[in-house]
Scaffold this active site. Sequence first.
Site, PDB file in Angstrom:
ATOM      1  N   GLU A 105      26.563  37.330   4.104  1.00  0.00           N
ATOM      2  CA  GLU A 105      26.018  36.773   2.865  1.00  0.00           C
ATOM      3  C   GLU A 105      26.829  35.512   2.636  1.00  0.00           C
ATOM      4  O   GLU A 105      28.046  35.570   2.486  1.00  0.00           O
ATOM      5  CB  GLU A 105      26.171  37.819   1.753  1.00  0.00           C
ATOM      6  CG  GLU A 105      25.417  37.477   0.507  1.00  0.00           C
ATOM      7  CD  GLU A 105      26.352  37.106  -0.607  1.00  0.00           C
ATOM      8  OE1 GLU A 105      26.549  35.887  -0.811  1.00  0.00           O
ATOM      9  OE2 GLU A 105      26.883  38.017  -1.262  1.00  0.00           O
ATOM     10  N   CYS A 123      28.386  34.247  -6.011  1.00  0.00           N
ATOM     11  CA  CYS A 123      27.375  33.901  -5.004  1.00  0.00           C
ATOM     12  C   CYS A 123      26.073  33.494  -5.681  1.00  0.00           C
ATOM     13  O   CYS A 123      25.270  32.760  -5.111  1.00  0.00           O
ATOM     14  CB  CYS A 123      27.076  35.110  -4.121  1.00  0.00           C
ATOM     15  SG  CYS A 123      28.528  35.974  -3.568  1.00  0.00           S
TER      16      CYS A 123
END
Lengths: 506, 506
Positions: B248, B285
């Site tokens: 990720e 994120c």
Amino acid sequence: MTDFRSVAAATGQPQGPSFAVHGPADVANACAAAAEAFDTYRATDAEVRAAFLERIAEEILAIGDDLIEAAMQESGLPRPRLEGERGRTVGQLRLFADVVRKGAWQQLRIDPALPDRQPLPRPDIRLRMIPLGPVAVFGASNFPLAFSTAGGDTASALAAGCPVVVKGHPAHPQTGALVAAAIERAVAACGLPSGVFGHLVGPSNELGAALVQDPRIAAVGFTGSRAGGLALAKLAQARDVPIPVYAEMSSINPVLLLPEALKARGEALGTAFVASLTMGAGQFCTNPGLVLAIEGEGLDAFVAAATSSVAAAAAQTMLTSGICQAYASGVLALEGNAAVETLAKGAPGEGTQGGAALFRTTASAFLADKAMGHEVFGAASLVVVCKDEAELLALLKGLEGQLTATLHMDVADEPLAARLLPVLEIKAGRILANGWPTGVEVCHAMVHGGPFPATSDSRTTSVGSLAIDRFLRPVSYQNLSANLLPPELRDDAHGAPRLVDGVLKI
Amino acid sequence: MTDFRSVAAATGQPQGPSFAVHGPADVANACAAAAEAFDTYRATDAEVRAAFLERIAEEILAIGDDLIEAAMQESGLPRPRLEGERGRTVGQLRLFADVVRKGAWQQLRIDPALPDRQPLPRPDIRLRMIPLGPVAVFGASNFPLAFSTAGGDTASALAAGCPVVVKGHPAHPQTGALVAAAIERAVAACGLPSGVFGHLVGPSNELGAALVQDPRIAAVGFTGSRAGGLALAKLAQARDVPIPVYAEMSSINPVLLLPEALKARGEALGTAFVASLTMGAGQFCTNPGLVLAIEGEGLDAFVAAATSSVAAAAAQTMLTSGICQAYASGVLALEGNAAVETLAKGAPGEGTQGGAALFRTTASAFLADKAMGHEVFGAASLVVVCKDEAELLALLKGLEGQLTATLHMDVADEPLAARLLPVLEIKAGRILANGWPTGVEVCHAMVHGGPFPATSDSRTTSVGSLAIDRFLRPVSYQNLSANLLPPELRDDAHGAPRLVDGVLKI
């Protein structure tokens, strides 16, 4: 080169019409059309998509015997085999129609809002699977129908909602053209955009490379050689946006003959083994290329029966002269290996025919020479004699990933089988007892896959209904109004199973 | 280097104890132990594995405030945030315990034999998911608990039956050591082999590279930078046996302000936006790094409110001095871009602090300069002003893959939202309405994932119960006797849902 011709498998000579060779502009056009069609196609409801898959099946059947004859000419495979393969192809399309209608493939999940939760409220979150995008499919030469133009990769990608661009296998352009035209008729009959299906043909690797590199392609399905699959995977990884490649490549499908089964029926096993080995000139991904057993009388009986069956086996036309040559080289390499004993060779055959071959070696020799573990595509197999269970286990642990692993056993072999199973699970996608790995059932519980190099992605299968998962990705929707939610995720939707707050509802 | 020290985020200075740096021999030992533990661990029944996950949660809580204080020191994140993150970490472990007990993760499928089927009988075929093998986990600096040593990757891999070897993040070695010790206590308390969990620490990239290259590692979970994720993916692909990497990596999380919502509450949206942008120094994120809207009065009000909120924002300690420097460079690049207007900068801060920053540009300038679409990790965001819907759509279509896409809208915006949704679905893993992307619920329907480069594998999520699927592969069993079948696939098994002949049974 601007055109190329179909080649008869039996003669190696050109036959039939010639086909225009597609180039980079054709690749770009097909991918642009697929990308253009994607939103419309993925928005079709389950009934439209299922009816489309069923229509493809009908159109394939409507071609009639011309299809079987073209495939016979081009592949050299016999009529009953190809008629069976057509049934499998059509059945596979219908299976996916059923899967699409039932809707479990969407993996619907709903976590309702918890406005009063402390310390923070939970929003409403809903998940479904959506298709990845246009899929490139590379058919296999050994299943000109079931693993080719309208084969499992195409059927599962279309079921997922992905347009498909097929790179037709140059070993069967006539067969491919007939099937492609059938799919195109189904596209038109169902009122779908023509970009839902594209078909590119040509004999060069460049054509396939251009297809995998096209930025509009979102995933690749491939069945073929290890070198071919690895080359495509490398191209896919080197893209600006890497994409998944599902390559089903190479497997020697170990068959384990356990002691009690060998004692009880070594001879019968030997005969049945050769029937599986030589079926379709041995040109199955699941051909039993490796036999493992502990030395003893039972094994001797197996070897004697298998040896005489192989010696008596007729040569068979192979799919292409390239495959025939590669097979001959593989056999020659084993024959020339000082640690390998040639047990029997079948009738040698002429031209593009391949003869069966059976070899024997010891576990220690096999462990010392990696080359013995490489696939020889065709009706050749190697019996590896182990001294004891420890050697058998060591040999299994050293094997590469496989599509299948087979156990022949009796009830008294079960304790040994139980010790072998954890190793077999790590090595193979399918474990079978008292049967032969050739014959891959198209059903829900089938895994035609396995650890590398059997496939490039052990998390998937290319046969059976689970194959649809390869072309999907999850998306979640948070606090979207009912008007904007996909219909299947609305509160009033019904039909497809869903996981609501972690509880499965049918 | 034989040891290294923890660094206080606030000062950039070494603090606390020093840690021995692990080298290649430690990697080999940890991987050997994990491989050794694999068969025992994967054979544990659901109750044992669930109890183990719950025990890890208890052991983490039992560390008490020492854990929060270590994490505060090392990350610079405030106490309430870290207490919340601990709750999330523990909740995540318990969620996976529940998932393991319910058993749907096994995806059981049974196609019973059809001995009378024509032309061929169908064998009995049963499918379950099995774990891939030992998993390497690379924790993130921005969530020292929930995405680190015992974070989502570790929890989901352990739930799947995979031993885990964590490469501890060098930005929080003390926190990591406390959590690793808690997991080790849980391993011992549950009577599991010690190789079920391994923990390697050190500041070098070589350590992580050696871990990914170890042949016993079967998959990788990673949360971090795009460069880091891509480097690991490349190593994983170059192995003799390539393995999946779930990285990720990078997302700018577009927020779309639709016209009616802007008209109704432009100012309020501007204020709320900056609260999301500056939360945790922007080190999420899912930080909203890109705002897209069509020009007009509503947007002006939004920009005015956001500008004054950013100007008033206090500087915040960033996770590491490296992150702080990278953030400062990213801000400087935008400031120095002639096509970008600097709307506001917050208090500049000192040392390892980062100040918020807000920029504005036009859609045409954004489309002409790819660099504007790169992630600036921290509390910086770029407002892109579009002339009309067509320009907004063109901009969306040009975006790279994202973790999230957010719509602020009113009912009157729904027709426009409906036109945007198909594009957003292709670009993002999660689409949310009238909220902010920061705040990722750990639940069943969550997707914390998305197309490249948001992640290296869009088919998965790293948060929520679906994350377990990353560490599984299907195996099918054909005609195995009940004695040899895995217990959950026997006829008399109950509890877990199963697909029998295509029909789902609960």
